[in-house]
Design an enzyme around this catalytic site. Structure first.
Site, PDB file in Angstrom:
ATOM      1  N   GLU A   1      24.194  45.196   2.135  1.00 53.69           N
ATOM      2  CA  GLU A   1      24.591  44.269   3.216  1.00 53.69           C
ATOM      3  C   GLU A   1      25.742  43.389   2.766  1.00 53.69           C
ATOM      4  O   GLU A   1      26.607  43.025   3.574  1.00 53.69           O
ATOM      5  CB  GLU A   1      23.362  43.443   3.651  1.00 53.69           C
ATOM      6  CG  GLU A   1      22.396  44.318   4.451  1.00 53.69           C
ATOM      7  CD  GLU A   1      20.936  43.968   4.299  1.00 53.69           C
ATOM      8  OE1 GLU A   1      20.615  42.853   3.862  1.00 53.69           O
ATOM      9  OE2 GLU A   1      20.101  44.841   4.616  1.00 53.69           O
TER      10      GLU A   1
ATOM     11  N   HIS B   1      24.101  44.157  -3.068  1.00 57.62           N
ATOM     12  CA  HIS B   1      23.288  44.738  -1.997  1.00 57.62           C
ATOM     13  C   HIS B   1      24.206  45.337  -0.934  1.00 57.62           C
ATOM     14  O   HIS B   1      25.284  44.810  -0.666  1.00 57.62           O
ATOM     15  CB  HIS B   1      22.383  43.662  -1.379  1.00 57.62           C
ATOM     16  CG  HIS B   1      21.353  44.243  -0.483  1.00 57.62           C
ATOM     17  ND1 HIS B   1      21.632  44.583   0.822  1.00 57.62           N
ATOM     18  CD2 HIS B   1      20.061  44.592  -0.706  1.00 57.62           C
ATOM     19  CE1 HIS B   1      20.540  45.118   1.358  1.00 57.62           C
ATOM     20  NE2 HIS B   1      19.581  45.127   0.462  1.00 57.62           N
TER      21      HIS B   1
ATOM     22  N   LYS C   1      15.982  38.524   2.215  1.00 59.76           N
ATOM     23  CA  LYS C   1      17.210  38.469   3.024  1.00 59.76           C
ATOM     24  C   LYS C   1      17.314  37.102   3.704  1.00 59.76           C
ATOM     25  O   LYS C   1      16.900  36.100   3.109  1.00 59.76           O
ATOM     26  CB  LYS C   1      17.240  39.640   4.023  1.00 59.76           C
ATOM     27  CG  LYS C   1      17.035  40.990   3.304  1.00 59.76           C
ATOM     28  CD  LYS C   1      17.298  42.208   4.148  1.00 59.76           C
ATOM     29  CE  LYS C   1      17.067  43.465   3.301  1.00 59.76           C
ATOM     30  NZ  LYS C   1      17.379  44.693   4.011  1.00 59.76           N
TER      31      LYS C   1
ATOM     32  N   ASN D   1      12.968  41.447  -1.359  1.00 55.71           N
ATOM     33  CA  ASN D   1      14.232  40.828  -0.936  1.00 55.71           C
ATOM     34  C   ASN D   1      14.003  40.251   0.455  1.00 55.71           C
ATOM     35  O   ASN D   1      13.905  40.996   1.422  1.00 55.71           O
ATOM     36  CB  ASN D   1      15.330  41.899  -0.933  1.00 55.71           C
ATOM     37  CG  ASN D   1      16.635  41.380  -0.353  1.00 55.71           C
ATOM     38  OD1 ASN D   1      16.792  40.176  -0.137  1.00 55.71           O
ATOM     39  ND2 ASN D   1      17.568  42.292  -0.099  1.00 55.71           N
TER      40      ASN D   1
ATOM     41  N   SER E   1      12.978  50.950   3.362  1.00 49.51           N
ATOM     42  CA  SER E   1      11.754  51.205   4.121  1.00 49.51           C
ATOM     43  C   SER E   1      10.554  51.540   3.238  1.00 49.51           C
ATOM     44  O   SER E   1       9.731  52.377   3.605  1.00 49.51           O
ATOM     45  CB  SER E   1      11.994  52.294   5.182  1.00 49.51           C
ATOM     46  OG  SER E   1      12.985  51.869   6.113  1.00 49.51           O
TER      47      SER E   1
ATOM     48  N   GLY F   1      15.881  49.261   6.500  1.00 51.36           N
ATOM     49  CA  GLY F   1      15.524  48.634   7.767  1.00 51.36           C
ATOM     50  C   GLY F   1      15.411  49.603   8.933  1.00 51.36           C
ATOM     51  O   GLY F   1      15.339  49.198  10.079  1.00 51.36           O
TER      52      GLY F   1
ATOM     53  N   GLU G   1      19.495  52.175  -3.167  1.00 51.01           N
ATOM     54  CA  GLU G   1      19.086  51.936  -1.781  1.00 51.01           C
ATOM     55  C   GLU G   1      20.004  52.718  -0.843  1.00 51.01           C
ATOM     56  O   GLU G   1      21.104  52.258  -0.520  1.00 51.01           O
ATOM     57  CB  GLU G   1      19.192  50.445  -1.443  1.00 51.01           C
ATOM     58  CG  GLU G   1      18.313  49.556  -2.284  1.00 51.01           C
ATOM     59  CD  GLU G   1      18.021  48.232  -1.597  1.00 51.01           C
ATOM     60  OE1 GLU G   1      16.842  47.965  -1.355  1.00 51.01           O
ATOM     61  OE2 GLU G   1      18.967  47.500  -1.276  1.00 51.01           O
TER      62      GLU G   1
HETATM   63  P1  13P Z   1      13.766  47.459   4.082  1.00 51.43           P
HETATM   64  O1  13P Z   1      12.599  47.574   3.118  1.00 51.43           O
HETATM   65  O2  13P Z   1      13.537  46.498   5.173  1.00 51.43           O
HETATM   66  O3  13P Z   1      14.250  48.798   4.517  1.00 51.43           O
HETATM   67  O4  13P Z   1      14.964  46.809   3.212  1.00 51.43           O
HETATM   68  C1  13P Z   1      15.310  47.377   2.003  1.00 51.43           C
HETATM   69  C2  13P Z   1      16.286  46.491   1.319  1.00 51.43           C
HETATM   70  O5  13P Z   1      17.420  46.360   1.726  1.00 51.43           O
HETATM   71  C3  13P Z   1      15.821  45.743   0.143  1.00 51.43           C
HETATM   72  O6  13P Z   1      16.881  45.159  -0.538  1.00 51.43           O
END
Ligand code: 13P
Length: 251
Positions: free
Chosen positions: A97, A95, A11, A9, A213, A173, A167
């Site tokens: 976010e 997601h 983002k 992803n 992560s 992150g 997740e």
């Molecule tokens: P990270 O791997 O940067 O923690 O992000 C995970 C994520 O949100 C994937 O959709």
């Protein structure tokens, strides 16, 4: 029997040129990966060009969101059919976010998942608890509510086009991965819930990815868990080498 999925992803990162360059670098690195589905999710504006770049490769294309209507006066939205038209086979929906910053709810996730399936896309439906929810022992009830709401009204047949991504928000992150055991206990909880809500064969077949992560050095432990069927990778998917290393967890 469940084909693992390693999805990147991206983002809100990378221009069209940077996106094309990344998949061009990635293609030879994952060309010989057997028994794993590799998916990348660039920003909307890069989808079509990345689709051209990955033609004939074993990399699949996902969008990071979609709308639930196919057309109409919905300024700013992108329909599932248009994602298909741009070369996508997958779309990430719900997601954390989007839930956190853009008002996504289980209801809108559910509408989007149904629309994605109707358009012939595979929907990667995301769920996950906040740190405060984990610390107050609400993880399982939060996940149950999200799964029930997000997948409401789907048929057993629809599940051929559903991938679930767990997740934990506190692991995204932050560099704090859930431990293998913490992830596995939620994954098996989700699978048993799917068995109760739908049926056992749907539960046995559905891929449940872990996200938060994931890095080359922790992917093997996660993937060794019986109910973890892949990874949704953020930060480590922005460069070809770590992402390819994650996608090679089984070699
Ligand atoms: P990270 O791997 O940067 O923690 O992000 C995970 C994520 O949100 C994937 O959709």
């Amino acid at each position: 029997m469940r084909m693992p999925v390693i999805a990147g992803n991206w983002k809100l990162f990378k221009t069209i040129g940077e996106s094309v360059a990344l998949v061009n670098e990635l293609k030879p690195l994952v060309a010989n990966n057997k028994g794993v589905e590799v998916v990348v999710a660039p920003v909307f504006t890069a989808l079509s060009r990345v689709s051209d770049a990955i033609a004939g490769s074993n990399i699949k294309l996902a969008a990071q969101d979609c709308f639930w209507e196919e057309e109409g006066a919905f300024t700013g939205e992108v329909a599932p059919g248009l994602l298909k038209d741009a070369g996508c086979s997958h779309v990430i929906i719900g997601h954390s976010e989007r839930r956190q910053y853009f008002g996504e709810t289980d209801l809108t996730v559910n509408k989007k998942a149904k629309a994605a399936i109707a358009a012939g896309l595979s929907a990667i439906v995301c769920v996950g608890e906040l740190l405060a929810e984990r610390e107050s022992n609400q993880t399982f009830s939060v996940i149950e509510t999200q799964i029930k709401g997000s997948l409401a009204g789907l048929t057993a047949d629809d599940f051929a086009k559903i991938v679930i991504a767990y997740e934990p928000v506190w692991a995204i992150g932050t560099g704090k991965t859930a431990s293998d055991a913490q992830a596995q206990e939620v994954h098996i909880f989700i699978r048993q819930l799917i068995a109760r809500l739908f049926n056992q064969s749907v539960a046995d077949a559905v891929r449940i990815l872990y996200g938060g992560s994931v890095k080359p050095d922790n992917v093997k432990g996660l993937m060794a868990q019986p109910d973890i069927d892949g990874a949704l990778v953020g930060g480590a998917s922005l460069k070809a080498e770590p992402f390819a290393a994650i996608a090679a967890f089984n070699v």
